[in-house]
Design a protein around this motif. Structure first.
Motif, mmCIF file in Angstrom:
data_model
loop_
_atom_site.group_PDB
_atom_site.id
_atom_site.type_symbol
_atom_site.label_atom_id
_atom_site.label_comp_id
_atom_site.label_asym_id
_atom_site.label_seq_id
_atom_site.Cartn_x
_atom_site.Cartn_y
_atom_site.Cartn_z
ATOM 1 N N LEU A 262 5.620 0.711 9.707
ATOM 2 C CA LEU A 262 4.278 0.991 9.202
ATOM 3 C C LEU A 262 3.232 0.564 10.223
ATOM 4 O O LEU A 262 2.272 1.283 10.493
ATOM 5 C CB LEU A 262 4.048 0.274 7.872
ATOM 6 C CG LEU A 262 2.637 0.362 7.298
ATOM 7 C CD1 LEU A 262 2.241 1.809 7.007
ATOM 8 C CD2 LEU A 262 2.519 -0.494 6.052
ATOM 9 N N GLN A 263 3.438 -0.588 10.820
ATOM 10 C CA GLN A 263 2.501 -1.069 11.826
ATOM 11 C C GLN A 263 2.503 -0.159 13.056
ATOM 12 O O GLN A 263 1.447 0.106 13.633
ATOM 13 C CB GLN A 263 2.826 -2.515 12.208
ATOM 14 C CG GLN A 263 2.516 -3.466 11.079
ATOM 15 C CD GLN A 263 3.056 -4.869 11.300
ATOM 16 O OE1 GLN A 263 4.000 -5.082 12.051
ATOM 17 N NE2 GLN A 263 2.451 -5.834 10.628
ATOM 18 N N ALA A 264 3.675 0.357 13.430
ATOM 19 C CA ALA A 264 3.756 1.289 14.564
ATOM 20 C C ALA A 264 3.012 2.582 14.241
ATOM 21 O O ALA A 264 2.293 3.131 15.090
ATOM 22 C CB ALA A 264 5.221 1.582 14.898
ATOM 23 N N LEU A 265 3.152 3.080 13.013
ATOM 24 C CA LEU A 265 2.434 4.289 12.595
ATOM 25 C C LEU A 265 0.936 4.035 12.591
ATOM 26 O O LEU A 265 0.151 4.857 13.079
ATOM 27 C CB LEU A 265 2.910 4.752 11.219
ATOM 28 C CG LEU A 265 2.166 5.941 10.615
ATOM 29 C CD1 LEU A 265 2.244 7.175 11.509
ATOM 30 C CD2 LEU A 265 2.714 6.252 9.224
ATOM 31 N N LEU B 266 9.175 5.964 9.381
ATOM 32 C CA LEU B 266 8.761 5.163 8.231
ATOM 33 C C LEU B 266 9.292 5.760 6.930
ATOM 34 O O LEU B 266 9.824 5.048 6.080
ATOM 35 C CB LEU B 266 7.238 5.045 8.182
ATOM 36 C CG LEU B 266 6.673 4.292 6.981
ATOM 37 C CD1 LEU B 266 7.204 2.863 6.899
ATOM 38 C CD2 LEU B 266 5.154 4.300 7.020
ATOM 39 N N LEU B 267 9.168 7.065 6.763
ATOM 40 C CA LEU B 267 9.658 7.706 5.540
ATOM 41 C C LEU B 267 11.166 7.527 5.379
ATOM 42 O O LEU B 267 11.659 7.256 4.281
ATOM 43 C CB LEU B 267 9.296 9.194 5.538
ATOM 44 C CG LEU B 267 7.822 9.499 5.326
ATOM 45 C CD1 LEU B 267 7.546 10.974 5.615
ATOM 46 C CD2 LEU B 267 7.385 9.124 3.928
ATOM 47 N N ASN B 268 11.899 7.664 6.470
ATOM 48 C CA ASN B 268 13.349 7.472 6.409
ATOM 49 C C ASN B 268 13.703 6.032 6.080
ATOM 50 O O ASN B 268 14.663 5.774 5.353
ATOM 51 C CB ASN B 268 14.009 7.911 7.711
ATOM 52 C CG ASN B 268 14.077 9.414 7.827
ATOM 53 O OD1 ASN B 268 14.175 10.127 6.835
ATOM 54 N ND2 ASN B 268 13.998 9.914 9.039
ATOM 55 N N CYS B 269 12.934 5.091 6.600
ATOM 56 C CA CYS B 269 13.173 3.680 6.289
ATOM 57 C C CYS B 269 12.987 3.426 4.797
ATOM 58 O O CYS B 269 13.802 2.767 4.158
ATOM 59 C CB CYS B 269 12.229 2.804 7.116
ATOM 60 S SG CYS B 269 12.486 1.032 6.854
#
Length: 68
Positions: A35-38, A17-20
């Motif tokens: 984000l939903q996966a996290l 997510l951060l890399n995205c």
């Protein structure tokens, strides 16, 4: 079991997510999916709080120096 080989709980999802978010151009749909996966990982693993290991280490070292 080697500690250096251990991954943080939901660490892969958080890094993805951060890399995205850091990518240019920003792909909101891709980041939302990550984000939903996290979020799902956090719920599944019952994570209450995240912290950076380096931050915790620095705080511990700072406390040790104050005691000397």
């Amino acid at each position: 079991m080697e500690k250096s080989q251990q991954q943080a709980v939901c660490g892969t999802e958080a890094i993805d997510l951060l890399n995205c978010v850091a990518q240019s151009p920003y792909d909101q749909d891709k980041c939302l999916s990550l984000l939903q996966a996290l979020r799902q990982c956090v719920v599944d693993q019952k994570v209450k709080k995240f912290s950076l290991a380096e931050q915790s280490k620095e705080k511990a070292e700072s406390s040790e120096k104050k005691q000397i």
